[in-house]
Design a protein around this motif. Structure first.
Motif, PDB file in Angstrom:
ATOM      1  N   GLN A 117       0.840  -1.187   0.000  1.00  0.00           N
ATOM      2  CA  GLN A 117       0.000   0.000   0.000  1.00  0.00           C
ATOM      3  C   GLN A 117       0.883   1.248   0.000  1.00  0.00           C
ATOM      4  O   GLN A 117       1.839   1.337   0.777  1.00  0.00           O
ATOM      5  CB  GLN A 117      -0.883  -0.020   1.243  1.00  0.00           C
ATOM      6  N   ASN A 118       0.562   2.178  -0.871  1.00  0.00           N
ATOM      7  CA  ASN A 118       1.265   3.464  -0.948  1.00  0.00           C
ATOM      8  C   ASN A 118       2.777   3.308  -1.080  1.00  0.00           C
ATOM      9  O   ASN A 118       3.551   4.044  -0.458  1.00  0.00           O
ATOM     10  CB  ASN A 118       0.931   4.337   0.263  1.00  0.00           C
ATOM     11  N   GLY A 119       3.217   2.334  -1.872  1.00  0.00           N
ATOM     12  CA  GLY A 119       4.643   2.158  -2.124  1.00  0.00           C
ATOM     13  C   GLY A 119       5.398   1.418  -1.039  1.00  0.00           C
ATOM     14  O   GLY A 119       6.617   1.316  -1.098  1.00  0.00           O
ATOM     15  N   ILE A 120       4.694   0.904  -0.032  1.00  0.00           N
ATOM     16  CA  ILE A 120       5.346   0.170   1.057  1.00  0.00           C
ATOM     17  C   ILE A 120       4.862  -1.273   1.037  1.00  0.00           C
ATOM     18  O   ILE A 120       3.669  -1.545   1.156  1.00  0.00           O
ATOM     19  CB  ILE A 120       5.036   0.787   2.442  1.00  0.00           C
ATOM     20  N   LEU A 121       5.796  -2.202   0.872  1.00  0.00           N
ATOM     21  CA  LEU A 121       5.515  -3.621   0.981  1.00  0.00           C
ATOM     22  C   LEU A 121       5.705  -3.998   2.440  1.00  0.00           C
ATOM     23  O   LEU A 121       6.749  -3.711   3.029  1.00  0.00           O
ATOM     24  CB  LEU A 121       6.469  -4.427   0.102  1.00  0.00           C
ATOM     25  N   GLU A 122       4.675  -4.612   3.044  1.00  0.00           N
ATOM     26  CA  GLU A 122       4.782  -5.023   4.440  1.00  0.00           C
ATOM     27  C   GLU A 122       4.551  -6.518   4.547  1.00  0.00           C
ATOM     28  O   GLU A 122       3.542  -7.035   4.075  1.00  0.00           O
ATOM     29  CB  GLU A 122       3.776  -4.280   5.315  1.00  0.00           C
ATOM     30  N   LEU A 123       5.515  -7.202   5.144  1.00  0.00           N
ATOM     31  CA  LEU A 123       5.433  -8.640   5.361  1.00  0.00           C
ATOM     32  C   LEU A 123       5.354  -8.910   6.854  1.00  0.00           C
ATOM     33  O   LEU A 123       6.100  -8.313   7.641  1.00  0.00           O
ATOM     34  CB  LEU A 123       6.663  -9.351   4.803  1.00  0.00           C
ATOM     35  N   THR A 124       4.464  -9.799   7.233  1.00  0.00           N
ATOM     36  CA  THR A 124       4.379 -10.265   8.610  1.00  0.00           C
ATOM     37  C   THR A 124       5.004 -11.647   8.641  1.00  0.00           C
ATOM     38  O   THR A 124       4.576 -12.552   7.918  1.00  0.00           O
ATOM     39  CB  THR A 124       2.916 -10.321   9.090  1.00  0.00           C
TER      40      THR A 124
END
Length: 141
Positions: A117-124
């Motif tokens: 989202q919004n250029g940020i890849l977030e991995l949990t």
């Protein structure tokens, strides 16, 4: 120690200095930069949160794979061929691919989740439960 670094007038931090050093050393090789995307990894106790800056990428251009004990993030910007040949005054946007690997030996690989989202890849990245090594008594003969 960092206050002894010779920063130029356009370099406001150590990161700017290193980025400029890399550009001057490698020149236009590899599309002008060999730097990888910037990543933050936070330890949340029972999981890690990995956030990677990937501005300008479509979600479909980012691929995340697990290869053994490694998580591999790969993406590619495709050059857009234009019919009109513009005379650019300055062109800084680059196209190419990147790939970066992270060791996930202590992560539950099958439970990793991702969002973009919004250029940020977030991995949990949920941690594996730590099991203490088995103990046993050794008899003396």
């Amino acid at each position: 120690m960092f206050d002894l670094m010779p920063f130029g007038h356009n370099e406001k931090s150590l990161f700017d200095y290193l980025d400029n050093f890399e550009r001057s050393f490698f020149g236009d090789a590899f599309g002008g930069s060999v730097s990888q995307f910037r990543t933050d990894i936070v330890d949340k106790g029972d999981k890690y949160i990995l956030q990677a800056e990937l501005p300008g990428f479509a979600k479909e251009d980012i691929h995340i794979d697990v290869d053994g004990d490694y998580l591999v993030i790969h993406g590619e910007h495709n050059a857009q061929v234009e019919e009109n040949h513009h005379k650019f005054v300055r062109k800084e946007r680059r196209y190419g691919s990147f790939s970066r690997s992270f060791n996930i030996a202590n992560v539950k690989a099958d439970a990793i989740s991702a969002s973009y989202q919004n250029g940020i890849l977030e991995l949990t990245l949920p941690k594996k439960e730590e099991t203490p090594p088995p103990t046993r008594q050794i008899d003396i003969k």
